[in-house]
Design a protein around this motif. Structure first.
Motif, PDB file in Angstrom:
ATOM      1  N   ILE A 228       0.846  -1.194   0.000  1.00  0.00           N
ATOM      2  CA  ILE A 228       0.000   0.000   0.000  1.00  0.00           C
ATOM      3  C   ILE A 228       0.878   1.240   0.000  1.00  0.00           C
ATOM      4  O   ILE A 228       0.676   2.171  -0.787  1.00  0.00           O
ATOM      5  CB  ILE A 228      -0.948   0.013   1.220  1.00  0.00           C
ATOM      6  CG1 ILE A 228      -1.977  -1.122   1.108  1.00  0.00           C
ATOM      7  CG2 ILE A 228      -1.658   1.355   1.335  1.00  0.00           C
ATOM      8  CD1 ILE A 228      -2.931  -1.196   2.284  1.00  0.00           C
ATOM      9  N   HIS A 229       1.873   1.265   0.874  1.00  0.00           N
ATOM     10  CA  HIS A 229       2.778   2.420   0.950  1.00  0.00           C
ATOM     11  C   HIS A 229       3.538   2.600  -0.355  1.00  0.00           C
ATOM     12  O   HIS A 229       3.769   3.729  -0.799  1.00  0.00           O
ATOM     13  CB  HIS A 229       3.755   2.241   2.114  1.00  0.00           C
ATOM     14  CG  HIS A 229       3.095   2.225   3.462  1.00  0.00           C
ATOM     15  ND1 HIS A 229       2.558   3.353   4.034  1.00  0.00           N
ATOM     16  CD2 HIS A 229       2.872   1.219   4.345  1.00  0.00           C
ATOM     17  CE1 HIS A 229       2.042   3.054   5.211  1.00  0.00           C
ATOM     18  NE2 HIS A 229       2.213   1.765   5.423  1.00  0.00           N
ATOM     19  N   GLN A 230       3.923   1.491  -0.985  1.00  0.00           N
ATOM     20  CA  GLN A 230       4.648   1.581  -2.247  1.00  0.00           C
ATOM     21  C   GLN A 230       3.775   2.211  -3.318  1.00  0.00           C
ATOM     22  O   GLN A 230       4.217   3.074  -4.093  1.00  0.00           O
ATOM     23  CB  GLN A 230       5.122   0.196  -2.688  1.00  0.00           C
ATOM     24  CG  GLN A 230       5.917   0.192  -3.980  1.00  0.00           C
ATOM     25  CD  GLN A 230       7.190   1.011  -3.868  1.00  0.00           C
ATOM     26  OE1 GLN A 230       7.980   0.818  -2.961  1.00  0.00           O
ATOM     27  NE2 GLN A 230       7.388   1.947  -4.803  1.00  0.00           N
ATOM     28  N   TYR A 231       2.508   1.813  -3.352  1.00  0.00           N
ATOM     29  CA  TYR A 231       1.599   2.360  -4.357  1.00  0.00           C
ATOM     30  C   TYR A 231       1.283   3.832  -4.086  1.00  0.00           C
ATOM     31  O   TYR A 231       1.140   4.624  -5.029  1.00  0.00           O
ATOM     32  CB  TYR A 231       0.311   1.544  -4.419  1.00  0.00           C
ATOM     33  CG  TYR A 231       0.330   0.509  -5.516  1.00  0.00           C
ATOM     34  CD1 TYR A 231       0.304   0.904  -6.848  1.00  0.00           C
ATOM     35  CD2 TYR A 231       0.368  -0.853  -5.234  1.00  0.00           C
ATOM     36  CE1 TYR A 231       0.331  -0.028  -7.873  1.00  0.00           C
ATOM     37  CE2 TYR A 231       0.391  -1.790  -6.247  1.00  0.00           C
ATOM     38  CZ  TYR A 231       0.369  -1.376  -7.570  1.00  0.00           C
ATOM     39  OH  TYR A 231       0.402  -2.294  -8.576  1.00  0.00           O
ATOM     40  N   ILE A 232       1.142   4.185  -2.824  1.00  0.00           N
ATOM     41  CA  ILE A 232       0.915   5.596  -2.489  1.00  0.00           C
ATOM     42  C   ILE A 232       2.061   6.440  -3.042  1.00  0.00           C
ATOM     43  O   ILE A 232       1.855   7.505  -3.642  1.00  0.00           O
ATOM     44  CB  ILE A 232       0.806   5.792  -0.964  1.00  0.00           C
ATOM     45  CG1 ILE A 232      -0.460   5.112  -0.416  1.00  0.00           C
ATOM     46  CG2 ILE A 232       0.814   7.271  -0.609  1.00  0.00           C
ATOM     47  CD1 ILE A 232      -1.753   5.740  -0.860  1.00  0.00           C
ATOM     48  N   GLU A 233       3.272   5.949  -2.846  1.00  0.00           N
ATOM     49  CA  GLU A 233       4.455   6.674  -3.329  1.00  0.00           C
ATOM     50  C   GLU A 233       4.469   6.742  -4.847  1.00  0.00           C
ATOM     51  O   GLU A 233       4.756   7.792  -5.444  1.00  0.00           O
ATOM     52  CB  GLU A 233       5.719   5.978  -2.816  1.00  0.00           C
ATOM     53  CG  GLU A 233       7.006   6.673  -3.216  1.00  0.00           C
ATOM     54  CD  GLU A 233       8.235   5.989  -2.632  1.00  0.00           C
ATOM     55  OE1 GLU A 233       9.318   6.137  -3.229  1.00  0.00           O
ATOM     56  OE2 GLU A 233       8.103   5.314  -1.588  1.00  0.00           O
ATOM     57  N   ASP A 234       4.143   5.620  -5.500  1.00  0.00           N
ATOM     58  CA  ASP A 234       4.153   5.580  -6.962  1.00  0.00           C
ATOM     59  C   ASP A 234       3.086   6.499  -7.547  1.00  0.00           C
ATOM     60  O   ASP A 234       3.343   7.238  -8.513  1.00  0.00           O
ATOM     61  CB  ASP A 234       3.931   4.146  -7.454  1.00  0.00           C
ATOM     62  CG  ASP A 234       5.124   3.240  -7.170  1.00  0.00           C
ATOM     63  OD1 ASP A 234       6.237   3.772  -6.982  1.00  0.00           O
ATOM     64  OD2 ASP A 234       4.940   2.012  -7.111  1.00  0.00           O
TER      65      ASP A 234
ATOM     66  N   LYS B 159      -5.784  12.936  -3.700  1.00  0.00           N
ATOM     67  CA  LYS B 159      -6.892  12.223  -4.326  1.00  0.00           C
ATOM     68  C   LYS B 159      -6.755  10.705  -4.200  1.00  0.00           C
ATOM     69  O   LYS B 159      -7.540   9.963  -4.771  1.00  0.00           O
ATOM     70  CB  LYS B 159      -6.984  12.605  -5.807  1.00  0.00           C
ATOM     71  CG  LYS B 159      -7.365  14.062  -6.058  1.00  0.00           C
ATOM     72  CD  LYS B 159      -8.805  14.327  -5.632  1.00  0.00           C
ATOM     73  CE  LYS B 159      -9.234  15.746  -5.978  1.00  0.00           C
ATOM     74  NZ  LYS B 159     -10.644  16.005  -5.587  1.00  0.00           N
ATOM     75  N   VAL B 160      -5.732  10.278  -3.461  1.00  0.00           N
ATOM     76  CA  VAL B 160      -5.478   8.849  -3.264  1.00  0.00           C
ATOM     77  C   VAL B 160      -5.764   8.494  -1.810  1.00  0.00           C
ATOM     78  O   VAL B 160      -5.141   9.063  -0.900  1.00  0.00           O
ATOM     79  CB  VAL B 160      -4.024   8.488  -3.628  1.00  0.00           C
ATOM     80  CG1 VAL B 160      -3.790   6.992  -3.446  1.00  0.00           C
ATOM     81  CG2 VAL B 160      -3.703   8.916  -5.051  1.00  0.00           C
ATOM     82  N   PHE B 161      -6.699   7.567  -1.586  1.00  0.00           N
ATOM     83  CA  PHE B 161      -7.055   7.192  -0.216  1.00  0.00           C
ATOM     84  C   PHE B 161      -6.351   5.905   0.193  1.00  0.00           C
ATOM     85  O   PHE B 161      -6.416   4.892  -0.498  1.00  0.00           O
ATOM     86  CB  PHE B 161      -8.566   7.006  -0.063  1.00  0.00           C
ATOM     87  CG  PHE B 161      -8.985   6.701   1.358  1.00  0.00           C
ATOM     88  CD1 PHE B 161      -8.959   7.697   2.329  1.00  0.00           C
ATOM     89  CD2 PHE B 161      -9.376   5.417   1.725  1.00  0.00           C
ATOM     90  CE1 PHE B 161      -9.316   7.416   3.633  1.00  0.00           C
ATOM     91  CE2 PHE B 161      -9.744   5.140   3.029  1.00  0.00           C
ATOM     92  CZ  PHE B 161      -9.715   6.133   3.984  1.00  0.00           C
ATOM     93  N   ASN B 162      -5.680   5.974   1.324  1.00  0.00           N
ATOM     94  CA  ASN B 162      -5.000   4.827   1.923  1.00  0.00           C
ATOM     95  C   ASN B 162      -5.907   4.259   3.009  1.00  0.00           C
ATOM     96  O   ASN B 162      -6.181   4.923   4.001  1.00  0.00           O
ATOM     97  CB  ASN B 162      -3.659   5.286   2.510  1.00  0.00           C
ATOM     98  CG  ASN B 162      -2.909   4.178   3.211  1.00  0.00           C
ATOM     99  OD1 ASN B 162      -3.398   3.063   3.355  1.00  0.00           O
ATOM    100  ND2 ASN B 162      -1.702   4.489   3.673  1.00  0.00           N
ATOM    101  N   ILE B 163      -6.367   3.043   2.832  1.00  0.00           N
ATOM    102  CA  ILE B 163      -7.314   2.478   3.789  1.00  0.00           C
ATOM    103  C   ILE B 163      -6.719   2.343   5.190  1.00  0.00           C
ATOM    104  O   ILE B 163      -7.449   2.240   6.175  1.00  0.00           O
ATOM    105  CB  ILE B 163      -7.853   1.116   3.293  1.00  0.00           C
ATOM    106  CG1 ILE B 163      -9.177   0.776   4.010  1.00  0.00           C
ATOM    107  CG2 ILE B 163      -6.808   0.023   3.490  1.00  0.00           C
ATOM    108  CD1 ILE B 163      -9.898  -0.412   3.467  1.00  0.00           C
TER     109      ILE B 163
END
Length: 225
Positions: free
Chosen positions: A102-108, A117-121
Motif C-alpha cells: 500500500i505504501h509503495q503504491y501511495i508513493e508511486d 486524491k489517493v485514499f489509503n485504507i
C-alpha cells in the motif's frame, strides 16, 4: 557465513509457468483469445501492454495480466489506474496482498496524480463517521483512487476488529453510494498470486455489493523466471 547458492545449482532446473488459457473457463464465460506479447530489448512489457489496455478502455470486461517478475506489469497497472482516475466517470480500487505494498503504491501514484486524491485504507481509523449523513462526513468521491489490501476488500474480519470493523463497513457503504451516484468502478488486483488464500467462500460474497457498478476487473500476477 554465506548461504547463497551459486546460479550453477539451478541450471537445467525446470521452471513452472502457470498459463491461463480460454479453455480454462466453461461455457458460462465469454472469453476472447489471449494476446501474447513480448518484452522489449530491456525486458519490459509496458510498451506492448499499454496499447492493449487503452484499446479496451471503454469495454466492460475482466483482464488477466500474466507476466514475469520485473517485466513492468506494475508500471502498466499504475498507468492504467491513473488514466481512469483522471476520468470523472470512474473510481479506482487497487487491491494488494500486503500492507507494505500500500505504501509503495501511495508513493508511486504521488508521482503521477494528486496525492490528496489517493485514499489509503490504513488511514481509516483516523476518519470520523457520523451516525447521520452530513456534509462533513467522509466522501468517497473526494478520492479517485482507493488503495487497500485484498483482505479489506473481501471483508476478512481478522484484519479489523471492534470500532475499526464498523468504520470499514461504513467506508464501503460510502463507496457503494458513490457508485449509485453514477461512478463506475475499476478494480485492480495486483500480485494476485499472493492473495489466492484470501478468496475464501465465506468472504467472496462481499464483492456482490458492487454488482452492477464494476466497469473493469484487472488481475495482475507474476511467475518467477
Amino acid at each position: 557465513m554465506n548461504n547463497t547458492l551459486p546460479n550453477s545449482y539451478f541450471e537445467d532446473y525446470p521452471i513452472e509457468f502457470k498459463q491461463i488459457n480460454p479453455s480454462d473457463f466453461n461455457e458460462h464465460y465469454n472469453v476472447d483469445e489471449k494476446i501474447q506479447i513480448s518484452p522489449n530489448d530491456e525486458g519490459y512489457i509496458s510498451d506492448s501492454l499499454m496499447p492493449i489496455l487503452e484499446a479496451g478502455y471503454e469495454v466492460q470486461n475482466t483482464i488477466v495480466i500474466n507476466a514475469g517478475v520485473g517485466q513492468g506489469k506494475s508500471k502498466s497497472v499504475i498507468d492504467l489506474a491513473v488514466k481512469y482516475a483522471n476520468d470523472d466517470n470512474y473510481l479506482v480500487i487497487v487491491a494488494v496482498p500486503f500492507n507494505n505494498l500500500i505504501h509503495q503504491y501511495i508513493e508511486d501514484f504521488s508521482n503521477h496524480t494528486d496525492k490528496d486524491k489517493v485514499f489509503n485504507i490504513q488511514e481509516l481509523p483516523l476518519i470520523k463517521f457520523s451516525r447521520e449523513e452530513n456534509n462533513s462526513d467522509f466522501n468517497a468521491n473526494d478520492y479517485n483512487i482507493h488503495i487497500m489490501t485484498v483482505n479489506a476488500l473481501l471483508g476478512n474480519g481478522g484484519e479489523w476488529q471492534g470500532l475499526q470493523a464498523k468504520k470499514r463497513i461504513k467506508y464501503f457503504e460510502k463507496l457503494v453510494s458513490a457508485c449509485r451516484d453514477g461512478k463506475q468502478l475499476v478494480i485492480i488486483f495486483d500480485e494476485i498470486h499472493d492473495s489466492i488464500y484470501n478468496f475464501k467462500e465465506e468472504n467472496i460474497f462481499n464483492l456482490w455489493k458492487f454488482q452492477g457498478f464494476v466497469h473493469k476487473d484487472n488481475y495482475s500476477k507474476c511467475y518467477i523466471q
